[in-house]
Write a protein that holds these residues in place. Structure first.
Motif, PDB file in Angstrom:
ATOM      1  N   ILE A 100      -6.994   6.547   1.624  1.00 54.04           N
ATOM      2  CA  ILE A 100      -6.259   5.314   1.845  1.00 54.04           C
ATOM      3  C   ILE A 100      -6.861   4.581   3.040  1.00 54.04           C
ATOM      4  CG2 ILE A 100      -4.110   6.123   0.807  1.00 54.04           C
ATOM      5  CD1 ILE A 100      -2.987   6.616   3.586  1.00 54.04           C
ATOM      6  N   LEU A 101      -6.664   3.279   3.065  1.00 57.83           N
ATOM      7  CA  LEU A 101      -7.112   2.450   4.170  1.00 57.83           C
ATOM      8  C   LEU A 101      -6.112   2.568   5.317  1.00 57.83           C
ATOM      9  CD1 LEU A 101      -8.652   0.083   5.571  1.00 57.83           C
ATOM     10  CD2 LEU A 101      -7.227  -1.474   4.180  1.00 57.83           C
ATOM     11  N   HIS A 102      -6.612   2.943   6.488  1.00 57.54           N
ATOM     12  CA  HIS A 102      -5.780   3.022   7.693  1.00 57.54           C
ATOM     13  C   HIS A 102      -5.946   1.703   8.434  1.00 57.54           C
ATOM     14  CE1 HIS A 102      -3.355   5.000  10.607  1.00 57.54           C
ATOM     15  NE2 HIS A 102      -4.304   5.190  11.513  1.00 57.54           N
ATOM     16  N   LEU A 103      -5.088   0.749   8.105  1.00 57.66           N
ATOM     17  CA  LEU A 103      -5.274  -0.642   8.513  1.00 57.66           C
ATOM     18  C   LEU A 103      -4.723  -0.884   9.921  1.00 57.66           C
ATOM     19  CD1 LEU A 103      -6.199  -3.458   7.535  1.00 57.66           C
ATOM     20  CD2 LEU A 103      -3.858  -3.813   6.708  1.00 57.66           C
ATOM     21  N   VAL A 143     -10.507   3.673  -2.161  1.00 61.73           N
ATOM     22  CA  VAL A 143      -9.171   3.432  -1.622  1.00 61.73           C
ATOM     23  C   VAL A 143      -8.141   3.304  -2.750  1.00 61.73           C
ATOM     24  CG1 VAL A 143      -7.763   1.607  -0.581  1.00 61.73           C
ATOM     25  CG2 VAL A 143      -9.777   2.440   0.610  1.00 61.73           C
ATOM     26  N   ILE A 144      -7.030   4.055  -2.602  1.00 56.07           N
ATOM     27  CA  ILE A 144      -5.940   3.934  -3.585  1.00 56.07           C
ATOM     28  C   ILE A 144      -4.668   3.377  -2.941  1.00 56.07           C
ATOM     29  CG2 ILE A 144      -6.833   5.761  -5.083  1.00 56.07           C
ATOM     30  CD1 ILE A 144      -3.849   6.777  -3.231  1.00 56.07           C
ATOM     31  N   LYS A 171      -3.690  -5.677  -6.374  1.00 54.97           N
ATOM     32  CA  LYS A 171      -4.782  -4.715  -6.498  1.00 54.97           C
ATOM     33  C   LYS A 171      -4.316  -3.324  -6.930  1.00 54.97           C
ATOM     34  CE  LYS A 171      -7.864  -7.056  -3.254  1.00 54.97           C
ATOM     35  NZ  LYS A 171      -8.910  -7.313  -4.283  1.00 54.97           N
ATOM     36  N   ASN A 172      -3.026  -3.196  -7.291  1.00 56.72           N
ATOM     37  CA  ASN A 172      -2.472  -1.913  -7.746  1.00 56.72           C
ATOM     38  C   ASN A 172      -2.668  -0.798  -6.711  1.00 56.72           C
ATOM     39  OD1 ASN A 172      -1.555  -2.829 -10.345  1.00 56.72           O
ATOM     40  ND2 ASN A 172      -3.693  -2.830 -11.003  1.00 56.72           N
TER      41      ASN A 172
END
Length: 272
Positions: A100-103, A143-144, A171-172
């Motif tokens: 996952i993206l750690h934004l 990335v999910i 983007k689901n």
């Protein structure tokens, strides 16, 4: 040959007694409730799920190798635009972990410089926020979903979070609220939009000492007894090696109670 009736009766009684003794001696002749209990217990254990998310990958941080070597499912949260962002995401994917993206998002307290490149702050325009989030997603392979790095101010800002949720819907992608503030709107807005989301319940290493991380693991195990799904976050970086060691030591005990799952298996979905 026809035997007299008294001999036929005696033989019938003898056979009945022998069969009865034989049945009593058989090892499988046990009470039915005793035989069912182990299977029932196993089924109960399998309904419990634990998801561990490890944040702050992407900058060749301490503990990266130790975390990647853990023999369980966990989720790798990678910060964008950093020296090892793509490398760490690739390694995680190769090992079968979800990415996952750690934004990076603006906190109530703290310096913007702590956030790293491409951070989402509340002073940005809608177009700039949208542009930065999309660029960050595209920077990390496999990335999910997304979770927030810091973000106690940004996640409580409805304007900013609506943009994030809309992008995830387009983007689901799934959303994990790291819960750096109880004022976060991620769950509320994701639920309203039909975006799958879940929420962190415990940080292992908000303090970097081994004793604190161990105490947090004790709390984590207690949560497993209280909930069917438990989510916790740890970090690479200053506490990375200690956190990896505490998790590694706890794996056998946790596996007796629950199954380690990727974060996607913890999602809630409100269909309005």
């Amino acid at each position: 040959m026809n035997l007299p009736s008294k001999y036929r009766t005696a033989r019938h009684i003898t056979l009945t007694v022998i069969v009865g003794i034989f049945l009593l001696l058989l090892p499988w002749h046990t009470d039915a409730s005793d035989a069912v209990m182990p299977a029932q217990h196993a089924a109960e254990i399998k309904t419990k799920k634990v998801a561990i998310v490890i944040d702050d990958f992407g900058n060749n941080m301490d503990g990266t190798k130790e975390m990647m070597d853990l023999p369980i499912h966990f989720t790798v949260a990678v910060m964008p635009f950093l020296p090892s962002s793509k490398q760490d995401a690739q390694l995680a994917h190769d090992k079968g972990h979800e990415v996952i993206l750690h934004l990076p998002m603006e906190p109530v307290r703290g310096k913007k410089s702590w956030l790293g490149p491409g951070a989402i702050t509340t002073d940005l325009s809608n177009d700039e926020i949208h542009k930065r989030i999309v660029a960050a997603i595209e920077d990390i392979p496999y990335v999910i979903g997304i979770n927030n790095h810091m973000g106690s101010k940004a996640t409580a800002d409805e304007r900013v979070m609506k943009i994030l949720v809309e992008i995830c819907k387009e983007k689901n992608l799934i959303l994990l609220d790291s819960r750096t503030t109880p004022k976060s709107l991620i769950g509320k807005l994701a639920g309203q939009s039909g975006v799958p989301y879940s929420e962190n319940q415990l940080f292992f290493d908000d303090l970097y000492t081994y004793s604190h991380i161990s105490n947090q693991m004790v709390k984590f195990k207690k949560l497993i007894h209280q909930r069917d799904v438990v989510i916790a976050i740890g970090h690479v970086g200053p506490p990375g090696k200690k956190t990896a060691q505490v998790i590694k030591e706890a794996i056998p005990a946790i596996q007796k109670e629950a199954t380690f799952v990727p974060i996607s298996q913890t999602m809630k979905l409100n269909l309005n």
